[in-house]
Design a protein around this motif. Sequence first.
Motif, PDB file in Angstrom:
ATOM      1  N   PHE A 240       1.069  -1.407   0.040  1.00 28.19           N
ATOM      2  CA  PHE A 240       0.098   0.295   0.182  1.00 28.19           C
ATOM      3  C   PHE A 240       0.936   1.231   0.133  1.00 28.19           C
ATOM      4  CE2 PHE A 240      -2.821   3.106   1.454  1.00 28.19           C
ATOM      5  CZ  PHE A 240      -4.026   3.107   0.957  1.00 28.19           C
ATOM      6  N   GLN A 241       2.164   1.590   0.111  1.00 26.62           N
ATOM      7  CA  GLN A 241       3.210   2.056   0.572  1.00 26.62           C
ATOM      8  C   GLN A 241       2.959   3.306  -0.859  1.00 26.62           C
ATOM      9  OE1 GLN A 241       6.779   1.798   2.337  1.00 26.62           O
ATOM     10  NE2 GLN A 241       6.315   0.231   3.587  1.00 26.62           N
ATOM     11  N   ALA A 242       2.508   2.466  -1.959  1.00 23.31           N
ATOM     12  CA  ALA A 242       2.842   3.915  -2.974  1.00 23.31           C
ATOM     13  C   ALA A 242       1.399   4.329  -3.932  1.00 23.31           C
ATOM     14  CB  ALA A 242       2.993   2.222  -4.675  1.00 23.31           C
ATOM     15  N   THR A 243       0.417   3.737  -2.852  1.00 20.99           N
ATOM     16  CA  THR A 243      -0.670   4.251  -3.324  1.00 20.99           C
ATOM     17  C   THR A 243      -1.032   5.843  -1.974  1.00 20.99           C
ATOM     18  OG1 THR A 243      -2.282   3.095  -3.168  1.00 20.99           O
ATOM     19  CG2 THR A 243      -3.191   4.380  -2.420  1.00 20.99           C
ATOM     20  N   LEU A 244       0.366   4.897  -0.809  1.00 18.96           N
ATOM     21  CA  LEU A 244      -0.097   6.240   0.151  1.00 18.96           C
ATOM     22  C   LEU A 244       1.066   7.455  -0.334  1.00 18.96           C
ATOM     23  CD1 LEU A 244      -1.355   6.770   2.870  1.00 18.96           C
ATOM     24  CD2 LEU A 244       1.206   5.873   4.037  1.00 18.96           C
TER      25      LEU A 244
END
Length: 199
Positions: A84-88
């Motif tokens: 989820f880090q790319a979205t965050l």
Amino acid sequence: VLDGGRSVHEDVGPHASSGLLDEMLGSAVEAQRLQNMYDTLLRFIEAEGLGHTVSVTMQEPGIVVRFPDQVLFDLGEADLKPEFQATLERFAEALLEWDGEIRVEGHSDSLPIHRPKFPSNWELSAARAATVVRFFVARGLAPERLSVAGYGEHRPIYSNATEEGRAKNRRVDVVLLTEAPYTAAGSLSLDAEESLPAN
């Protein structure tokens, strides 16, 4: 221009003080600022396909973006999920448009946690909020505008009597703060009294 086509000057009358006029104009500017940011965040959620998972509402004390904990973290952990880090990161980029303060709030359910790293839900919720704040700072958000709050299980939005309610209470709220409370027409704001039945 106010509702009905009246101008601010017409609404306050010819003898209005400059202080009252400044206050009304300031409120209008603040309302538009909030609406613009709200629209930006709605577009982000739609573009990322998060409409069924992440919510954005306008309510006191500002704009609230709500992430269920399972989106960001594994159960009982405070390390961000790699997937989820790319979205965050893209969310952090959207937040760069906001020039006010941002408070990241961690919340848990009422089930006790007894681990050396997290003796209680206070520590877990605060650690999760701090993890998100550190991530934001690393992506360019000004640290002096960010704050962390860990509420543990003490601010539920649903009853903790069911697994469904507990899952909704485990969350991270990113709150874009404003000094002027504002509620958007048609907002998806949650009525906590209606959603929190008596145990």
